[in-house]
Design an enzyme around this catalytic site. Sequence first.
Site, mmCIF file in Angstrom:
data_model
loop_
_atom_site.group_PDB
_atom_site.id
_atom_site.type_symbol
_atom_site.label_atom_id
_atom_site.label_comp_id
_atom_site.label_asym_id
_atom_site.label_seq_id
_atom_site.Cartn_x
_atom_site.Cartn_y
_atom_site.Cartn_z
ATOM 1 C CE LYS A 1 -0.306 3.125 4.757
ATOM 2 N NZ LYS A 1 -0.182 3.172 6.212
ATOM 3 C CB SER B 1 5.184 -2.245 12.085
ATOM 4 O OG SER B 1 4.853 -0.894 12.377
ATOM 5 C CD GLU C 1 -3.363 -2.473 7.232
ATOM 6 O OE1 GLU C 1 -2.235 -2.673 6.808
ATOM 7 O OE2 GLU C 1 -4.016 -1.446 6.965
ATOM 8 N N GLY D 1 4.971 1.189 4.574
ATOM 9 C CA GLY D 1 6.292 1.795 4.356
ATOM 10 C C GLY D 1 7.295 0.883 3.671
ATOM 11 N N GLY E 1 2.762 2.014 10.913
ATOM 12 C CA GLY E 1 3.795 3.045 10.839
ATOM 13 C C GLY E 1 4.495 3.337 12.149
ATOM 14 C CG HIS F 1 -5.840 1.796 5.163
ATOM 15 N ND1 HIS F 1 -5.456 2.707 6.109
ATOM 16 C CD2 HIS F 1 -4.806 0.934 5.019
ATOM 17 C CE1 HIS F 1 -4.217 2.400 6.510
ATOM 18 N NE2 HIS F 1 -3.810 1.341 5.862
ATOM 19 C CD GLU G 1 -3.018 5.314 6.800
ATOM 20 O OE1 GLU G 1 -2.886 5.360 5.562
ATOM 21 O OE2 GLU G 1 -2.178 4.791 7.557
ATOM 22 C CG ASN H 1 -1.754 1.233 1.369
ATOM 23 O OD1 ASN H 1 -1.787 2.068 0.458
ATOM 24 N ND2 ASN H 1 -2.449 1.366 2.482
HETATM 25 P P1 13P Z 1 3.104 0.171 7.654
HETATM 26 O O1 13P Z 1 3.573 -1.127 7.024
HETATM 27 O O2 13P Z 1 3.882 1.354 7.184
HETATM 28 O O3 13P Z 1 3.023 0.052 9.152
HETATM 29 O O4 13P Z 1 1.613 0.428 7.129
HETATM 30 C C1 13P Z 1 0.677 -0.585 7.226
HETATM 31 C C2 13P Z 1 -0.515 -0.187 6.451
HETATM 32 O O5 13P Z 1 -1.271 0.692 6.834
HETATM 33 C C3 13P Z 1 -0.749 -0.882 5.166
HETATM 34 O O6 13P Z 1 -2.028 -0.627 4.686
#
Ligand code: 13P
Length: 243
Positions: free
Chosen positions: A12, A203, A158, A225, A164, A91, A93, A10
């Site tokens: 983002k 993560s 998640e 990330g 993150g 998601h 977010e 992802n």
């Molecule tokens: P990270 O791998 O950066 O923690 O993000 C996870 C995420 O939100 C994937 O959709």
Amino acid sequence: MEHRKLVAGNWKMHGTAQSIAEIVQIAAAVPRGVDVVLCLPATLIERAARAVPGFTIGAQDVHIEAAGAFTGDVAAHQLHDAGASFTIVGHSERRDGHGEADAVVAAKAIAAMAAGLEVIICVGETRDVREAGRAVVTVSAQLDASLTPIPPTAVAYEPIWAIGTGLVPSLQDIGDMHAALRERLVAAYGEAGARVRLLYGGSVKPGNAAEIFAIPNVDGALVGGASLTAADFLPIVEAAAAA
Ligand code: 13P
């Protein structure tokens, strides 16, 4: 049931034309025995699809409606037309940043499926809910309310506090959550619920991927990330292929 693992990246709100080289590098090195999709910003989907034909590209969100006066939004069939074959919906977010409730997430998933996209539905708890010992019951209810009449390709667990942050639940906690979500999927879809791939996200890094993929009912990962570079993403994909 053993599944072929699915590793979804992802991106983002990251990436411009310069990032295509990274996508080409990732696509060229995917090993056999694992499915990989990169969920890109809408602006990069068509460019990436042209650069790496045959490699699976996804979107990160869709609008509920197929067309209309929705300034700034993108419809599922437009993403499909641009070259996406997958999308993430729900998601955290989007749920938190854009006020998307479970019913909206389910409607988005239905719209995506109607346009021919495979869907990854995301669920996950806050730190407060985890600390109150209510993670499994809360996320199970969130999943029930976010499901579609037809099973999605994948559900991603998640935990919001793990995204993150470098924090990851214990392997036991991930296993317990995935077992509970599997039960919900089988309750909703019968045998087809056993085929929905349950991804862990939050993560995931090259250093912890193998132990996460070894947990029962973990059928892959949703990676933020660490999906942005071939150097970080490919070791995760390789760990999935080897699991
Ligand atoms: P990270 O791998 O950066 O923690 O993000 C996870 C995420 O939100 C994937 O959709």
